[in-house]
Design a protein around this motif. Structure first.
Motif, PDB file in Angstrom:
ATOM      1  N   LEU A 123      -5.042  14.097  -2.137  1.00  0.00           N
ATOM      2  CA  LEU A 123      -5.115  13.228  -0.961  1.00  0.00           C
ATOM      3  C   LEU A 123      -4.571  13.939   0.270  1.00  0.00           C
ATOM      4  N   GLN A 124      -3.480  14.655   0.095  1.00  0.00           N
ATOM      5  CA  GLN A 124      -2.883  15.383   1.210  1.00  0.00           C
ATOM      6  C   GLN A 124      -3.812  16.469   1.738  1.00  0.00           C
ATOM      7  N   GLY A 125      -4.563  17.115   0.824  1.00  0.00           N
ATOM      8  CA  GLY A 125      -5.519  18.141   1.263  1.00  0.00           C
ATOM      9  C   GLY A 125      -6.577  17.552   2.177  1.00  0.00           C
ATOM     10  N   THR A 126      -7.113  16.408   1.775  1.00  0.00           N
ATOM     11  CA  THR A 126      -8.103  15.740   2.617  1.00  0.00           C
ATOM     12  C   THR A 126      -7.477  15.299   3.936  1.00  0.00           C
ATOM     13  N   ALA A 127      -6.262  14.738   3.860  1.00  0.00           N
ATOM     14  CA  ALA A 127      -5.571  14.285   5.069  1.00  0.00           C
ATOM     15  C   ALA A 127      -5.271  15.454   5.992  1.00  0.00           C
ATOM     16  N   GLN A 128      -4.892  16.607   5.413  1.00  0.00           N
ATOM     17  CA  GLN A 128      -4.608  17.793   6.215  1.00  0.00           C
ATOM     18  C   GLN A 128      -5.858  18.263   6.951  1.00  0.00           C
ATOM     19  N   SER A 129      -7.001  18.185   6.278  1.00  0.00           N
ATOM     20  CA  SER A 129      -8.271  18.556   6.925  1.00  0.00           C
ATOM     21  C   SER A 129      -8.545  17.638   8.116  1.00  0.00           C
ATOM     22  N   ILE A 132     -11.198   7.715   2.590  1.00  0.00           N
ATOM     23  CA  ILE A 132     -11.299   6.276   2.308  1.00  0.00           C
ATOM     24  C   ILE A 132     -11.735   6.044   0.864  1.00  0.00           C
ATOM     25  N   ARG A 133     -12.719   6.829   0.406  1.00  0.00           N
ATOM     26  CA  ARG A 133     -13.163   6.688  -0.995  1.00  0.00           C
ATOM     27  C   ARG A 133     -12.015   6.980  -1.963  1.00  0.00           C
ATOM     28  N   GLU A 134     -11.283   8.033  -1.676  1.00  0.00           N
ATOM     29  CA  GLU A 134     -10.178   8.399  -2.573  1.00  0.00           C
ATOM     30  C   GLU A 134      -9.097   7.323  -2.582  1.00  0.00           C
ATOM     31  N   LEU A 135      -8.795   6.728  -1.427  1.00  0.00           N
ATOM     32  CA  LEU A 135      -7.756   5.712  -1.357  1.00  0.00           C
ATOM     33  C   LEU A 135      -8.205   4.394  -1.981  1.00  0.00           C
ATOM     34  N   LYS A 136      -9.487   4.070  -1.828  1.00  0.00           N
ATOM     35  CA  LYS A 136      -9.995   2.828  -2.415  1.00  0.00           C
ATOM     36  C   LYS A 136      -9.886   2.846  -3.938  1.00  0.00           C
ATOM     37  N   ALA A 137      -9.847   4.020  -4.499  1.00  0.00           N
ATOM     38  CA  ALA A 137      -9.721   4.116  -5.955  1.00  0.00           C
ATOM     39  C   ALA A 137      -8.380   3.573  -6.441  1.00  0.00           C
ATOM     40  N   TYR A 138      -7.396   3.481  -5.528  1.00  0.00           N
ATOM     41  CA  TYR A 138      -6.078   2.967  -5.902  1.00  0.00           C
ATOM     42  C   TYR A 138      -5.902   1.502  -5.498  1.00  0.00           C
ATOM     43  N   GLN A 139      -7.024   0.849  -5.133  1.00  0.00           N
ATOM     44  CA  GLN A 139      -7.019  -0.591  -4.841  1.00  0.00           C
ATOM     45  C   GLN A 139      -6.063  -0.945  -3.697  1.00  0.00           C
ATOM     46  N   LEU A 140      -6.068  -0.145  -2.655  1.00  0.00           N
ATOM     47  CA  LEU A 140      -5.234  -0.446  -1.489  1.00  0.00           C
ATOM     48  C   LEU A 140      -5.792  -1.636  -0.728  1.00  0.00           C
ATOM     49  N   TYR A 141      -4.885  -2.351  -0.058  1.00  0.00           N
ATOM     50  CA  TYR A 141      -5.320  -3.492   0.753  1.00  0.00           C
ATOM     51  C   TYR A 141      -6.206  -3.010   1.906  1.00  0.00           C
ATOM     52  N   ASP A 142      -5.800  -1.923   2.589  1.00  0.00           N
ATOM     53  CA  ASP A 142      -6.556  -1.399   3.733  1.00  0.00           C
ATOM     54  C   ASP A 142      -6.548   0.124   3.659  1.00  0.00           C
ATOM     55  N   ALA A 143      -7.590   0.682   3.051  1.00  0.00           N
ATOM     56  CA  ALA A 143      -7.661   2.140   2.906  1.00  0.00           C
ATOM     57  C   ALA A 143      -8.069   2.815   4.209  1.00  0.00           C
ATOM     58  N   ASP A 180       0.842  -1.209   0.000  1.00  0.00           N
ATOM     59  CA  ASP A 180       0.000   0.000   0.000  1.00  0.00           C
ATOM     60  C   ASP A 180       0.870   1.249   0.000  1.00  0.00           C
ATOM     61  N   ILE A 181       1.920   1.239   0.799  1.00  0.00           N
ATOM     62  CA  ILE A 181       2.812   2.403   0.846  1.00  0.00           C
ATOM     63  C   ILE A 181       3.474   2.614  -0.517  1.00  0.00           C
ATOM     64  N   GLN A 182       3.858   1.529  -1.152  1.00  0.00           N
ATOM     65  CA  GLN A 182       4.472   1.650  -2.474  1.00  0.00           C
ATOM     66  C   GLN A 182       3.480   2.240  -3.477  1.00  0.00           C
ATOM     67  N   ILE A 183       2.233   1.802  -3.389  1.00  0.00           N
ATOM     68  CA  ILE A 183       1.199   2.352  -4.277  1.00  0.00           C
ATOM     69  C   ILE A 183       1.049   3.852  -4.034  1.00  0.00           C
ATOM     70  N   LEU A 184       1.031   4.232  -2.758  1.00  0.00           N
ATOM     71  CA  LEU A 184       0.898   5.656  -2.422  1.00  0.00           C
ATOM     72  C   LEU A 184       2.086   6.450  -2.931  1.00  0.00           C
ATOM     73  N   GLU A 185       3.279   5.893  -2.824  1.00  0.00           N
ATOM     74  CA  GLU A 185       4.470   6.601  -3.294  1.00  0.00           C
ATOM     75  C   GLU A 185       4.487   6.733  -4.816  1.00  0.00           C
ATOM     76  N   SER A 224      -0.979  11.673   9.346  1.00  0.00           N
ATOM     77  CA  SER A 224       0.277  12.434   9.422  1.00  0.00           C
ATOM     78  C   SER A 224       1.308  11.891   8.444  1.00  0.00           C
ATOM     79  N   ALA A 225       1.231  10.579   8.165  1.00  0.00           N
ATOM     80  CA  ALA A 225       2.173   9.998   7.201  1.00  0.00           C
ATOM     81  C   ALA A 225       1.852  10.445   5.786  1.00  0.00           C
ATOM     82  N   LEU A 226       0.585  10.730   5.504  1.00  0.00           N
ATOM     83  CA  LEU A 226       0.207  11.234   4.180  1.00  0.00           C
ATOM     84  C   LEU A 226       0.614  12.687   4.006  1.00  0.00           C
ATOM     85  N   VAL A 227       0.590  13.427   5.109  1.00  0.00           N
ATOM     86  CA  VAL A 227       0.908  14.857   5.047  1.00  0.00           C
ATOM     87  C   VAL A 227       2.411  15.093   5.070  1.00  0.00           C
ATOM     88  N   ASP A 228       3.118  14.312   5.910  1.00  0.00           N
ATOM     89  CA  ASP A 228       4.555  14.521   6.106  1.00  0.00           C
ATOM     90  C   ASP A 228       5.319  13.311   5.558  1.00  0.00           C
TER      91      ASP A 228
END
Length: 384
Positions: A81-87, A298-309, A66-71, A317-321
């Motif tokens: 994604l970061q905007g939503t995570a920042q909120s 969660i909806r935005e992350l599920k679009a990338y077929q993550l194992y656990d969105a 999942d982290i590799q997909i995000l990267e 914080s990991a998405l933002v920083d």
């Protein structure tokens, strides 16, 4: 990082509690069964641990994928994604501030204010009016007490003056008689002309007597006036005392009812309650917004077929920083390496147990068939 835990374990394969070798010689059978069961139990326990370790290893691998997909997400999409995570991060911080903020009033006071909220402004105004009336009556009572003291002092002064005026009148008569006698002596015995002196003396004595009488008459009027004023002050004071007792009882009842010392404290508690209500409403709005942005992430992350969105809602914080993401990845890599080491050790332990079973087969060839059946079953269960 501690959020990346194992998910709920699925039910494991049920293992038989014992393997029974058909009856041969009674003592030999029991001995072989005991040795076989001990090895079986060891392999079953090791196989269970191996199965759990495999599941956890796969779970950690899925999280790393999942982290590799995000990267690998394009920068523009990842910024969304970061905007939503920042909120979510900001709302989390706001909620923590609400949670950790010192309570303005106690729970009991809040519950009482909430229960009586519609009537509280009226109750506060009534208590303030009663306290103002109480203070006014107290001032009036003090003024009446001062007025009564002044009139009492004036009455005592008039009474002393009347006493001295009476004494003066009683003394004036002998003085007048003695003076007249002396003047008569000078006129008739010494043949002196004292007519003018006599006229002056008689005029002075008459004037003094009249002045005393007039003063005494005026004092009697003043005495009546002073007594009337004192009685009036006492009557008004008694009326004020009755009113003071009634209003004081009302104020004391209100203080007891709301557990305060005065209306100022009650009004302060009411203001604190209103602020607490606003904060509670803001906290509720924060929770609603947090829920909205969490579902959105969660909806935005599920679009990338993550194992656990869903888990990233608690790891925003990991998405933002990026530094946080590096730490999460490092933690998972270290954890996977430890799991790999555990897998190797568990497989080795199972192989040792298997060798013990094979040794038992070589020693007890008579029961080779039964033991091999047990070993085959364990191999199928362990997959080793």
């Amino acid at each position: 990082m501690g959020l990346f835990k194992r998910k709920k374990k699925k039910d494991l394969v049920e293992f038989p509690e014992e393997y029974v070798i058909p009856d041969k010689t009674e003592g030999t059978v029991h001995k072989v069964q005991h040795q076989a069961m001990r090895c079986c139990e060891q392999m079953i326990q090791l196989s269970k641990e191996l199965e759990e370790t495999k599941k956890e290893y796969q779970l950690v691998t899925d999280y790393l994928n999942d982290i590799q997909i995000l990267e690998d997400i394009p920068d523009q999409e990842f910024e969304e994604l970061q905007g939503t995570a920042q909120s979510i991060l900001g709302l989390d911080q706001a909620r923590d501030e609400f949670t950790n903020r010192k309570k303005r009033i106690s729970d009991a006071q809040f519950a009482q204010m909430e229960q009586m909220e519609p009537d509280m402004p009226k109750n506060i105004r009534q208590m303030q009016a009663n306290e103002s009336y109480q203070s006014m009556i107290k001032r009036d009572m003090d003024n009446l007490e001062g007025e009564k003291s002044e009139w009492s002092y004036y009455l005592a002064s008039l009474t002393r003056e009347q006493k001295w005026l009476k004494i003066g009148l009683f003394l004036l008569l002998p003085v007048f008689l003695v003076g007249v006698g002396i003047l008569e002596y000078f006129q008739y015995a010494l043949y002196r002309d004292v007519l003018l002196i006599s006229m002056i003396f008689i005029s002075v004595c008459g004037a003094a007597g009249c002045a005393c009488l007039l003063r005494m008459q005026n004092n009697r009027r003043e005495l009546m006036r002073a007594n009337a004023s004192i009685n009036r002050a006492i009557t008004l004071s008694n009326q004020m005392k009755a009113k003071y007792v009634n209003v004081t009882n009302a104020v004391d009842y209100a203080c007891e009812k709301f557990h305060v010392r005065n209306s100022m404290e009650l009004n302060y508690q009411w203001e604190q309650y209103m602020e607490a209500v606003k904060e509670l409403e803001a906290a509720n709005r924060t929770n609603e917004d947090l829920e909205y942005f969490s579902r959105k992430l969660i909806r935005e992350l599920k679009a990338y077929q993550l194992y656990d969105a869903a888990i990233w809602v608690h790891q925003v914080s990991a998405l933002v920083d990026k530094k946080e993401m590096v730490e999460v990845k490092h933690y998972l890599l270290v954890r996977r390496q430890k799991l790999r080491n555990s897998l190797e050790q568990q497989i080795a332990d199972i192989q040792d147990a298997k060798q013990q079973m094979l040794t038992l087969v070589r020693q007890e060839k008579e029961y080779k068939k039964e033991i091999m059946e047990v070993l085959q079953s364990i191999d199928q269960l362990c997959g080793v």
